[in-house]
Design an enzyme around this catalytic site. Structure first.
Site, short mmCIF file in Angstrom:
data_model
loop_
_atom_site.label_atom_id
_atom_site.label_comp_id
_atom_site.label_asym_id
_atom_site.label_seq_id
_atom_site.Cartn_x
_atom_site.Cartn_y
_atom_site.Cartn_z
N GLU A 108 0.80 -1.22 0.00
CA GLU A 108 0.00 0.00 0.00
C GLU A 108 0.84 1.28 0.00
OE1 GLU A 108 -3.06 0.10 2.96
OE2 GLU A 108 -3.90 -1.82 2.38
N GLU A 125 -5.17 -8.52 1.51
CA GLU A 125 -5.71 -8.10 2.81
C GLU A 125 -7.20 -7.87 2.66
OE1 GLU A 125 -4.06 -4.73 4.91
OE2 GLU A 125 -2.02 -5.36 4.42
C1 FCB Z 1 -4.17 -1.73 5.81
C2 FCB Z 1 -2.76 -2.02 6.29
C3 FCB Z 1 -2.69 -3.02 7.40
C4 FCB Z 1 -3.81 -2.83 8.41
C5 FCB Z 1 -5.13 -2.74 7.71
C6 FCB Z 1 -6.31 -2.59 8.65
O1 FCB Z 1 -4.19 -0.50 5.19
O2 FCB Z 1 -1.97 -2.49 5.21
O3 FCB Z 1 -1.42 -2.92 7.99
O4 FCB Z 1 -3.55 -1.73 9.19
O5 FCB Z 1 -5.13 -1.67 6.81
#
Ligand code: FCB
Length: 485
Positions: free
Chosen positions: A177, A382
């Protein structure tokens, strides 16, 4: 809360996902490891930031976190018990290269060797991310990501880790990210290093992409040829709040800054002209040099997509209206040249982050990336939800909200796959409760509960349920063993 349907029963979810689908969970170094002084590690920008009063809720720091550095064997055993096929973790740069210009720190690297060996022994494929936001502080001291040289330092770091772990780790990600690193770190300042300068954020953004491109080259040179190299982005599912041209233009600008200034250079080697024009009052983009875009667009083997909630945007806001973009509270916007843009909540349930639950956004971002990068395999690297979990007297942690969230998002992936997307895996965020950046320990995303006072781990109901989905999928596909990369 959404109730479970046939489609998102474990069997229904398993049926919708292809054979060989990788079932994973994700974490990041600073969020779980603790042991900040162990074995020669030097401070990262998150150590500095979290120890600066007022930066992190309740003054929380990652000093101990989930103490994963010392408890990794327990954690790997839990992963094995759940039947996870893969584990996405990140390496702490300041454990590996703790000093400027210094040599690799064998003791720091040895931790990741132990972790990787334990994962392989448990049948869990290691998926390694080089950079999940914890820049060594010594590199921040020379400008951090605003300094072009940091990209070259990243390539050296990538080479060092690849030479040590390349024989054992099949899946490699350069950055996690970079939008957050650049715009939360340098524009809104809610993340380390806490800078609030939109021009610096756009410079940092370019240097992060350059680091990715140089990192890809370093990894290709050092790794065996069958290793898979990726970038993990958090593409936004941007929607205009109405057909009003003001809102439609706000959506265009947010899409430009959230999506196109990453996808265009990485996939096509160009920056979108409208974003360059929109941000002309902030920067002249003279930090881009000849050859940079060719480096940034070096081919990758797969793309990681992180998704939590969609972005419903409107324009025409007045100063002082709450921005409400779900990325923390700051007087400074993380969206350069978008001070008139505001974010709205879609109706329906929200998580403890106050983020609306809307799996259609995950479907949309997958289909978007698929249409922009035809043929590039995708992973959902994620996805998950924070809820205020409670432990019942009998020790049970019932978290139906999290389970329903994961189920509905897996079903959305199933729909994307049915519509032609090549999604090869899913990593729930997170394997365990952890240090949620500026929210400290107040937000729990884990499918495994961590008692931060004792370090004790307890499987939440969502973890048991996730294991049943994995088992159902494996049973249906006749995979006796977890599928490798
Ligand atoms: C993302 C991050 C991760 C975590 C989630 C909730 O943006 O990559 O580390 O904090 O959000």
């Amino acid at each position: 809360m959404r109730t479970t349907t046939e489609e998102d029963s474990p069997a229904g979810l398993a049926d919708a996902l292809p054979a060989g689908f990788l079932w994973g969970a994700a974490t990041a170094s600073y969020q779980i490891e603790g042991a900040v002084d162990a074995d020669g590690r030097s401070p990262s920008i998150w150590d500095t930031f979290s120890h600066t009063p007022g930066r992190v809720r309740d003054g929380d720091t990652g000093d101990v976190a989930a103490d994963h550095y010392h408890r990794y064997r327990t954690d790997v055993a839990l992963m094995g018990g759940l039947g996870l096929g893969a584990y996405r973790f990140s390496v702490s740069w300041s454990r590996v290269l703790p000093e400027p210009g210094g040599r690799a720190n064998a003791r720091g690297l040895a931790f990741y060797e132990r972790l990787v060996d334990a994962l392989l022994e448990a049948g869990v494929v290691p998926a390694l991310t080089l950079y999940h936001w914890d820049l060594p502080q010594y590199l921040q001291d020379t400008g951090g990501w605003t300094n072009r040289d940091t990209a070259a330092r990243f390539a050296e770091y990538a080479d060092t880790v690849a030479r040590t772990l390349g024989d054992r780790v099949p899946m490699w990600t350069t950055l996690n990210e970079p939008w957050c690193s650049a715009f939360l770190g340098y524009a809104s300042g809610v993340h380390a290093p806490g800078i609030t300068d939109p021009a610096a954020a756009l410079t940092a953004h370019h240097h992060l992409l350059l680091a990715h491109g140089e990192g890809v080259a370093a990894l290709r040179a050092a790794l065996p040829s069958d290793r898979r190299i990726s970038l993990v982005l958090n593409p936004a599912a941007v929607r205009a709040a109405s057909d009003d041209p003001v809102d439609v233009d706000a959506a265009r600008r947010i899409d430009g800054l959230a999506n196109r200034i990453f996808l265009d250079p990485v996939l096509r080697g160009s920056y979108p002209a409208d974003v360059l024009a929109d941000t002309a009052s902030v920067t002249d983009w003279s930090h881009i040099r000849d050859g940079d875009l060719a480096a940034i667009s070096r081919p990758i083997d797969e793309m990681g997509v992180n998704y939590y909630t969609p972005s419903l945007v409107s324009g025409g806001a007045k100063p002082g209206d709450p921005r409400n973009d779900g990325h923390g509270v700051s007087a400074y916007s993380p969206w350069p040249a978008c001070d008139d843009v505001r974010f709205r909540h879609t109706p329906g349930p929200r998580t403890a982050m106050d983020w609306p639950v809307d799996p259609s956004g995950l479907y949309d971002v997958i289909m978007r990336v698929r249409s922009e990068a035809p043929g590039l395999p995708l992973l959902v690297t994620e996805n998950g939800a924070a809820y205020d979990d409670t432990i019942a007297p009998d020790g049970v942690i019932a978290d139906p909200g999290r389970q329903a969230y994961i189920a509905s998002h897996l079903a959305a992936i199933g729909r994307a796959v049915a519509d032609g997307a090549d999604v090869r895996g899913y990593f729930v965020w997170s394997l365990m409760d952890n240090f949620e950046w500026a929210y400290g320990y107040a937000k729990r995303f884990g499918i495994i509960h961590v008692d931060f006072a004792t370090g004790r781990r307890t499987l939440k109901d969502s973890a048991h349920w996730y294991a049943s989905v994995i088992a159902a999928h494996r049973g249906r596909n006749g995979d006796g063993e977890p599928q490798g990369a």
